[in-house]
Design a protein around this motif. Sequence first.
Motif, PDB file in Angstrom:
ATOM      1  N   ASN A 250       0.904  -1.149   0.090  1.00 41.56           N
ATOM      2  CA  ASN A 250      -0.013   0.036   0.024  1.00 41.56           C
ATOM      3  C   ASN A 250       0.668   1.274   0.081  1.00 41.56           C
ATOM      4  OD1 ASN A 250      -2.313  -1.548  -0.098  1.00 41.56           O
ATOM      5  ND2 ASN A 250      -2.528  -1.490   2.405  1.00 41.56           N
ATOM      6  N   LYS A 251       2.051   1.386   0.476  1.00 43.14           N
ATOM      7  CA  LYS A 251       2.972   2.329   0.765  1.00 43.14           C
ATOM      8  C   LYS A 251       3.987   2.347  -0.142  1.00 43.14           C
ATOM      9  CE  LYS A 251       1.550   3.256   5.641  1.00 43.14           C
ATOM     10  NZ  LYS A 251       1.910   3.636   6.745  1.00 43.14           N
ATOM     11  N   LEU A 252       4.619   1.218  -0.511  1.00 44.19           N
ATOM     12  CA  LEU A 252       5.675   1.087  -1.063  1.00 44.19           C
ATOM     13  C   LEU A 252       5.750   0.179  -2.354  1.00 44.19           C
ATOM     14  CD1 LEU A 252       8.369   0.971   2.036  1.00 44.19           C
ATOM     15  CD2 LEU A 252       7.427   2.947   0.779  1.00 44.19           C
ATOM     16  N   VAL A 253       6.966   0.564  -3.234  1.00 39.68           N
ATOM     17  CA  VAL A 253       7.026  -0.361  -4.297  1.00 39.68           C
ATOM     18  C   VAL A 253       8.469  -0.748  -4.290  1.00 39.68           C
ATOM     19  CG1 VAL A 253       5.118   0.407  -6.071  1.00 39.68           C
ATOM     20  CG2 VAL A 253       7.148   1.570  -5.980  1.00 39.68           C
ATOM     21  N   TYR A 254       8.708  -2.018  -4.475  1.00 41.22           N
ATOM     22  CA  TYR A 254      10.196  -2.869  -4.190  1.00 41.22           C
ATOM     23  C   TYR A 254      10.397  -3.342  -5.807  1.00 41.22           C
ATOM     24  CZ  TYR A 254       8.648  -2.765   0.504  1.00 41.22           C
ATOM     25  OH  TYR A 254       8.251  -2.491   1.948  1.00 41.22           O
ATOM     26  N   TYR A 255      11.793  -3.065  -6.148  1.00 42.86           N
ATOM     27  CA  TYR A 255      11.932  -3.492  -7.516  1.00 42.86           C
ATOM     28  C   TYR A 255      13.399  -4.290  -7.184  1.00 42.86           C
ATOM     29  CZ  TYR A 255       8.259  -0.974  -9.729  1.00 42.86           C
ATOM     30  OH  TYR A 255       7.265  -0.389  -9.833  1.00 42.86           O
ATOM     31  N   MET A 256      13.739  -5.319  -8.077  1.00 47.44           N
ATOM     32  CA  MET A 256      15.185  -5.574  -8.045  1.00 47.44           C
ATOM     33  C   MET A 256      15.548  -5.689  -9.721  1.00 47.44           C
ATOM     34  SD  MET A 256      17.167  -9.127  -6.333  1.00 47.44           S
ATOM     35  CE  MET A 256      18.728  -9.111  -6.478  1.00 47.44           C
ATOM     36  N   TRP A 257      16.412  -4.917 -10.166  1.00 43.72           N
ATOM     37  CA  TRP A 257      16.914  -4.778 -11.463  1.00 43.72           C
ATOM     38  C   TRP A 257      18.001  -5.310 -11.730  1.00 43.72           C
ATOM     39  CZ3 TRP A 257      12.835  -2.951 -14.614  1.00 43.72           C
ATOM     40  CH2 TRP A 257      12.099  -2.235 -13.862  1.00 43.72           C
ATOM     41  N   GLN A 258      18.161  -6.180 -12.493  1.00 40.74           N
ATOM     42  CA  GLN A 258      19.391  -7.114 -12.862  1.00 40.74           C
ATOM     43  C   GLN A 258      20.111  -6.117 -13.996  1.00 40.74           C
ATOM     44  OE1 GLN A 258      19.192 -11.201 -14.305  1.00 40.74           O
ATOM     45  NE2 GLN A 258      21.768 -11.505 -13.536  1.00 40.74           N
ATOM     46  N   LEU A 259      21.372  -6.031 -13.911  1.00 32.58           N
ATOM     47  CA  LEU A 259      22.158  -5.316 -14.987  1.00 32.58           C
ATOM     48  C   LEU A 259      22.645  -6.438 -15.911  1.00 32.58           C
ATOM     49  CD1 LEU A 259      22.989  -2.601 -16.319  1.00 32.58           C
ATOM     50  CD2 LEU A 259      25.149  -2.840 -14.985  1.00 32.58           C
ATOM     51  N   GLN A 260      22.229  -6.497 -17.121  1.00 29.59           N
ATOM     52  CA  GLN A 260      22.473  -7.459 -18.175  1.00 29.59           C
ATOM     53  C   GLN A 260      23.494  -7.070 -19.079  1.00 29.59           C
ATOM     54  OE1 GLN A 260      18.878  -9.665 -19.500  1.00 29.59           O
ATOM     55  NE2 GLN A 260      19.055 -10.836 -17.779  1.00 29.59           N
ATOM     56  N   ARG A 261      23.353  -5.622 -19.447  1.00 25.87           N
ATOM     57  CA  ARG A 261      24.081  -5.098 -20.686  1.00 25.87           C
ATOM     58  C   ARG A 261      24.558  -3.576 -20.310  1.00 25.87           C
ATOM     59  NH1 ARG A 261      19.048  -5.005 -22.249  1.00 25.87           N
ATOM     60  NH2 ARG A 261      18.298  -3.094 -23.627  1.00 25.87           N
ATOM     61  N   PRO A 262      25.605  -3.344 -19.668  1.00 28.17           N
ATOM     62  CA  PRO A 262      25.886  -2.098 -19.222  1.00 28.17           C
ATOM     63  C   PRO A 262      25.920  -1.164 -20.721  1.00 28.17           C
ATOM     64  CG  PRO A 262      27.258  -3.512 -18.231  1.00 28.17           C
ATOM     65  CD  PRO A 262      26.346  -4.395 -19.000  1.00 28.17           C
ATOM     66  N   THR A 263      25.133  -0.087 -20.588  1.00 27.51           N
ATOM     67  CA  THR A 263      25.134   0.693 -21.784  1.00 27.51           C
ATOM     68  C   THR A 263      25.940   1.969 -21.801  1.00 27.51           C
ATOM     69  OG1 THR A 263      23.196   1.716 -20.724  1.00 27.51           O
ATOM     70  CG2 THR A 263      22.906   0.018 -22.474  1.00 27.51           C
ATOM     71  N   ALA A 264      27.261   1.725 -22.324  1.00 31.32           N
ATOM     72  CA  ALA A 264      28.258   2.978 -22.109  1.00 31.32           C
ATOM     73  C   ALA A 264      27.594   4.134 -22.997  1.00 31.32           C
ATOM     74  CB  ALA A 264      29.479   2.473 -22.720  1.00 31.32           C
TER      75      ALA A 264
END
Length: 289
Positions: A250-264
């Motif tokens: 109700n108060k928060l959103v939690y995410y885990m984002w995996q870095l798969q291809r660093p974009t220089a």
Amino acid sequence: MVNKKKHTKLKSLSQGRPPTVKPARSISSKATRNVIRTYHTLDKERAKALAAGDDAKAVALAKQMELQGGIESYQRASLIGQTNERGGDSSKVLMEWLEPIVPALKQLSTEGKSLRMLEVGALSVANACSKSRLFDMARIDLNSQAEGITQQDFMERPLPHDEREKFDIISLSLVLNYVPDPAGRGQMLLRTLEFLTARQYPGQLGDLLPSLFLVLPAPCVTNSRYLDEDRLEAILKGLGFVNSRKKLSNKLVYYMWQLQRPTAKRTLAFKKEEIRSGKSRNNFAIVLR
């Protein structure tokens, strides 16, 4: 000191924070919500005044924030509010998501090869991630409240010299929403790419790492004129992340984002564009230029 140039650009988080004063000795849990809400409102108004070159208004707002206890009072309220306003220790959610790879993490810890985690905006050295003793923890905050938390602005943290100085997990738990302007939020997300490792992981570790743990107040995503889940995902994908875990309360959103291809080199840009209309919407946005 207030920058007297017009159209001031907030290059770091500290530029959006006012001077601090000593807080009262204690604060009741009943008062925490009002302290947090008021501080955020005043800080956003101060950032707008700075950006508009209205120095007099910026100074007046900074003084008003000082009189209410400044950032130290806000942080004390946040610590108390971890059981309510801040939804508890958010790293508990992260540890639940990491459960499948805990055996591998324990093995690495036993071998003296613990993975590295950077916690931005750290308030405590006793959260779930720290208590697990599975990580080599680095904790930073603009105004350190405890031994073991380095006083540092993430936007001014020296860039890693090599892979050994990079991190396997970066935690931005209720940090991005504190950045006072949309472009600054985009810059913070972009900067995480400089600190996340590009190493290859064996077995199940590679299913989740390296990752960005991102926590926001739910209305930033569910009730914003300028940001919804599709837009957030597009921005993160543009940076090379894919969403591996998600939880909505109700108060928060939690995410885990995996870095798969660093974009220089990025080609995507995200402007502040209305996605949802309505008078009840908030103006939270993330801009990438």
